[in-house]
Design a protein around this motif. Sequence first.
Motif, PDB file in Angstrom:
ATOM      1  N   ASN A  79       0.811  -1.215   0.000  1.00 11.75           N
ATOM      2  CA  ASN A  79       0.000   0.000   0.000  1.00 11.75           C
ATOM      3  C   ASN A  79       0.854   1.279   0.000  1.00 11.75           C
ATOM      4  O   ASN A  79       0.326   2.372   0.045  1.00 11.75           O
ATOM      5  CB  ASN A  79      -0.927  -0.014   1.219  1.00 11.75           C
ATOM      6  N   THR A  80       2.178   1.164  -0.046  1.00 14.03           N
ATOM      7  CA  THR A  80       3.045   2.333   0.022  1.00 14.03           C
ATOM      8  C   THR A  80       3.295   2.900  -1.369  1.00 14.03           C
ATOM      9  O   THR A  80       3.732   2.188  -2.260  1.00 14.03           O
ATOM     10  CB  THR A  80       4.395   1.977   0.679  1.00 14.03           C
ATOM     11  N   LYS A  81       3.017   4.182  -1.515  1.00 12.73           N
ATOM     12  CA  LYS A  81       3.271   4.854  -2.788  1.00 12.73           C
ATOM     13  C   LYS A  81       4.715   5.347  -2.849  1.00 12.73           C
ATOM     14  O   LYS A  81       5.419   5.112  -3.814  1.00 12.73           O
ATOM     15  CB  LYS A  81       2.308   6.021  -2.962  1.00 12.73           C
ATOM     16  N   GLN A  82       5.156   6.063  -1.805  1.00 18.79           N
ATOM     17  CA  GLN A  82       6.520   6.585  -1.749  1.00 18.79           C
ATOM     18  C   GLN A  82       6.848   7.015  -0.328  1.00 18.79           C
ATOM     19  O   GLN A  82       5.967   7.122   0.520  1.00 18.79           O
ATOM     20  CB  GLN A  82       6.700   7.759  -2.705  1.00 18.79           C
ATOM     21  N   LEU A  83       8.143   7.280  -0.092  1.00 19.18           N
ATOM     22  CA  LEU A  83       8.608   7.800   1.184  1.00 19.18           C
ATOM     23  C   LEU A  83       9.204   9.185   0.959  1.00 19.18           C
ATOM     24  O   LEU A  83       9.908   9.406  -0.028  1.00 19.18           O
ATOM     25  CB  LEU A  83       9.723   6.932   1.769  1.00 19.18           C
ATOM     26  N   PHE A  84       8.931  10.090   1.872  1.00 23.56           N
ATOM     27  CA  PHE A  84       9.618  11.369   1.893  1.00 23.56           C
ATOM     28  C   PHE A  84      10.514  11.334   3.115  1.00 23.56           C
ATOM     29  O   PHE A  84      10.043  11.096   4.230  1.00 23.56           O
ATOM     30  CB  PHE A  84       8.637  12.545   1.984  1.00 23.56           C
ATOM     31  N   ILE A  85      11.819  11.514   2.922  1.00 20.49           N
ATOM     32  CA  ILE A  85      12.760  11.467   4.044  1.00 20.49           C
ATOM     33  C   ILE A  85      13.537  12.777   4.107  1.00 20.49           C
ATOM     34  O   ILE A  85      13.756  13.436   3.093  1.00 20.49           O
ATOM     35  CB  ILE A  85      13.735  10.273   3.944  1.00 20.49           C
ATOM     36  N   PHE A  86      13.920  13.149   5.321  1.00 23.63           N
ATOM     37  CA  PHE A  86      14.783  14.322   5.469  1.00 23.63           C
ATOM     38  C   PHE A  86      15.616  14.192   6.729  1.00 23.63           C
ATOM     39  O   PHE A  86      15.239  13.516   7.690  1.00 23.63           O
ATOM     40  CB  PHE A  86      14.003  15.633   5.443  1.00 23.63           C
ATOM     41  N   VAL A  87      16.797  14.817   6.686  1.00 27.01           N
ATOM     42  CA  VAL A  87      17.707  14.858   7.828  1.00 27.01           C
ATOM     43  C   VAL A  87      17.622  16.256   8.418  1.00 27.01           C
ATOM     44  O   VAL A  87      17.750  17.251   7.705  1.00 27.01           O
ATOM     45  CB  VAL A  87      19.160  14.541   7.403  1.00 27.01           C
ATOM     46  N   ALA A  88      17.410  16.306   9.730  1.00 25.01           N
ATOM     47  CA  ALA A  88      17.319  17.589  10.424  1.00 25.01           C
ATOM     48  C   ALA A  88      18.343  17.630  11.551  1.00 25.01           C
ATOM     49  O   ALA A  88      18.590  16.621  12.219  1.00 25.01           O
ATOM     50  CB  ALA A  88      15.922  17.799  10.988  1.00 25.01           C
ATOM     51  N   ALA A  89      18.944  18.786  11.740  1.00 26.27           N
ATOM     52  CA  ALA A  89      19.804  19.028  12.887  1.00 26.27           C
ATOM     53  C   ALA A  89      18.921  19.623  13.981  1.00 26.27           C
ATOM     54  O   ALA A  89      18.138  20.541  13.725  1.00 26.27           O
ATOM     55  CB  ALA A  89      20.924  19.988  12.525  1.00 26.27           C
ATOM     56  N   GLU A  90      19.035  19.072  15.187  1.00 25.37           N
ATOM     57  CA  GLU A  90      18.221  19.540  16.311  1.00 25.37           C
ATOM     58  C   GLU A  90      19.141  19.934  17.463  1.00 25.37           C
ATOM     59  O   GLU A  90      20.032  19.165  17.831  1.00 25.37           O
ATOM     60  CB  GLU A  90      17.247  18.444  16.758  1.00 25.37           C
ATOM     61  N   TYR A  91      18.920  21.110  18.017  1.00 23.56           N
ATOM     62  CA  TYR A  91      19.765  21.601  19.096  1.00 23.56           C
ATOM     63  C   TYR A  91      18.978  22.579  19.964  1.00 23.56           C
ATOM     64  O   TYR A  91      17.903  23.032  19.582  1.00 23.56           O
ATOM     65  CB  TYR A  91      21.038  22.265  18.534  1.00 23.56           C
ATOM     66  N   GLU A  92      19.552  22.892  21.116  1.00 26.57           N
ATOM     67  CA  GLU A  92      18.921  23.832  22.056  1.00 26.57           C
ATOM     68  C   GLU A  92      19.700  25.140  22.091  1.00 26.57           C
ATOM     69  O   GLU A  92      20.911  25.151  21.927  1.00 26.57           O
ATOM     70  CB  GLU A  92      18.900  23.239  23.462  1.00 26.57           C
ATOM     71  N   THR A  93      18.975  26.218  22.328  1.00 29.42           N
ATOM     72  CA  THR A  93      19.591  27.534  22.545  1.00 29.42           C
ATOM     73  C   THR A  93      18.917  28.159  23.762  1.00 29.42           C
ATOM     74  O   THR A  93      17.869  27.683  24.208  1.00 29.42           O
ATOM     75  CB  THR A  93      19.400  28.459  21.315  1.00 29.42           C
ATOM     76  N   PRO A  94      19.485  29.217  24.301  1.00 26.71           N
ATOM     77  CA  PRO A  94      18.823  29.887  25.438  1.00 26.71           C
ATOM     78  C   PRO A  94      17.420  30.405  25.095  1.00 26.71           C
ATOM     79  O   PRO A  94      16.550  30.452  25.944  1.00 26.71           O
ATOM     80  CB  PRO A  94      19.767  31.044  25.765  1.00 26.71           C
ATOM     81  N   GLN A  95      17.204  30.766  23.816  1.00 29.00           N
ATOM     82  CA  GLN A  95      15.906  31.301  23.418  1.00 29.00           C
ATOM     83  C   GLN A  95      14.865  30.202  23.157  1.00 29.00           C
ATOM     84  O   GLN A  95      13.676  30.407  23.383  1.00 29.00           O
ATOM     85  CB  GLN A  95      16.028  32.154  22.139  1.00 29.00           C
ATOM     86  N   ASN A  96      15.309  29.034  22.642  1.00 26.74           N
ATOM     87  CA  ASN A  96      14.381  27.960  22.257  1.00 26.74           C
ATOM     88  C   ASN A  96      14.862  26.615  22.784  1.00 26.74           C
ATOM     89  O   ASN A  96      16.051  26.301  22.678  1.00 26.74           O
ATOM     90  CB  ASN A  96      14.273  27.870  20.722  1.00 26.74           C
ATOM     91  N   SER A  97      13.932  25.830  23.309  1.00 24.01           N
ATOM     92  CA  SER A  97      14.306  24.508  23.808  1.00 24.01           C
ATOM     93  C   SER A  97      14.549  23.521  22.669  1.00 24.01           C
ATOM     94  O   SER A  97      15.280  22.558  22.835  1.00 24.01           O
ATOM     95  CB  SER A  97      13.232  23.964  24.745  1.00 24.01           C
ATOM     96  N   LEU A  98      13.950  23.764  21.503  1.00 24.34           N
ATOM     97  CA  LEU A  98      14.182  22.897  20.347  1.00 24.34           C
ATOM     98  C   LEU A  98      14.277  23.738  19.084  1.00 24.34           C
ATOM     99  O   LEU A  98      13.352  24.470  18.743  1.00 24.34           O
ATOM    100  CB  LEU A  98      13.049  21.867  20.194  1.00 24.34           C
ATOM    101  N   ASN A  99      15.413  23.633  18.421  1.00 25.08           N
ATOM    102  CA  ASN A  99      15.623  24.249  17.116  1.00 25.08           C
ATOM    103  C   ASN A  99      15.808  23.105  16.119  1.00 25.08           C
ATOM    104  O   ASN A  99      16.584  22.190  16.378  1.00 25.08           O
ATOM    105  CB  ASN A  99      16.885  25.118  17.102  1.00 25.08           C
ATOM    106  N   GLN A 100      15.106  23.144  14.996  1.00 18.42           N
ATOM    107  CA  GLN A 100      15.241  22.127  13.962  1.00 18.42           C
ATOM    108  C   GLN A 100      15.592  22.811  12.650  1.00 18.42           C
ATOM    109  O   GLN A 100      14.914  23.758  12.248  1.00 18.42           O
ATOM    110  CB  GLN A 100      13.946  21.340  13.767  1.00 18.42           C
ATOM    111  N   VAL A 101      16.645  22.313  12.009  1.00 14.86           N
ATOM    112  CA  VAL A 101      17.070  22.841  10.724  1.00 14.86           C
ATOM    113  C   VAL A 101      17.167  21.674   9.758  1.00 14.86           C
ATOM    114  O   VAL A 101      17.916  20.730   9.995  1.00 14.86           O
ATOM    115  CB  VAL A 101      18.438  23.559  10.828  1.00 14.86           C
ATOM    116  N   SER A 102      16.398  21.721   8.687  1.00 12.63           N
ATOM    117  CA  SER A 102      16.449  20.674   7.671  1.00 12.63           C
ATOM    118  C   SER A 102      17.729  20.835   6.869  1.00 12.63           C
ATOM    119  O   SER A 102      18.036  21.912   6.370  1.00 12.63           O
ATOM    120  CB  SER A 102      15.226  20.766   6.760  1.00 12.63           C
TER     121      SER A 102
END
Length: 170
Positions: A79-102
């Motif tokens: 039943n699978t048509k396709q997969l979308f995959i991505f790599v994200a860098a995740e880190y913390e800063t004083p302003q945000n508890s979670l930052n995600q950058v694709s």
Amino acid sequence: MHSFGYRANALLTFGLTILALMCAIASFSDNFNFPSPSAEIQIVRFNGFKKKPHGNDECAQVSLIMNITADLQSLFTWNTKQLFIFVAAEYETPQNSLNQVSLWDAIIPAKEHAKFWIQTKNKYRFVDQGSNLQGKDFNLTLHWHVMPKTGKMFADKLVMSGFRIPEEHR
């Protein structure tokens, strides 16, 4: 005796009911698939670290080369048509508890392409608004979205920790 219109309507309604039932069964059958994907990401090297003025603030940008090894074949069902995959860098800063950058993404159209090794540089800029990246610990996360032929989309991820941006850059 029923006219041709009544008979055609009954046949069409019966056919669409069976088709809807088959789609529901197909979607439900995905609940019995227990995938076991595996992946590993290695950072080969950091190519550069730039600080650029961004308005009144400073903007830090990192360029890197990584090896991505993944076996995502278990995510594919009939039943699978396709997969979308991505790599994200995740880190913390004083302003945000979670930052995600694709950093990188791809579409995998078939099971045959779901086992791969690639060496690539980040496709998208690894940028932080501020000068928070130097010496920062971060995780690389491989996210995937399974796009079925029928039914709801499924998303999951693998988190790989223990990465650090160097203090000194070329």
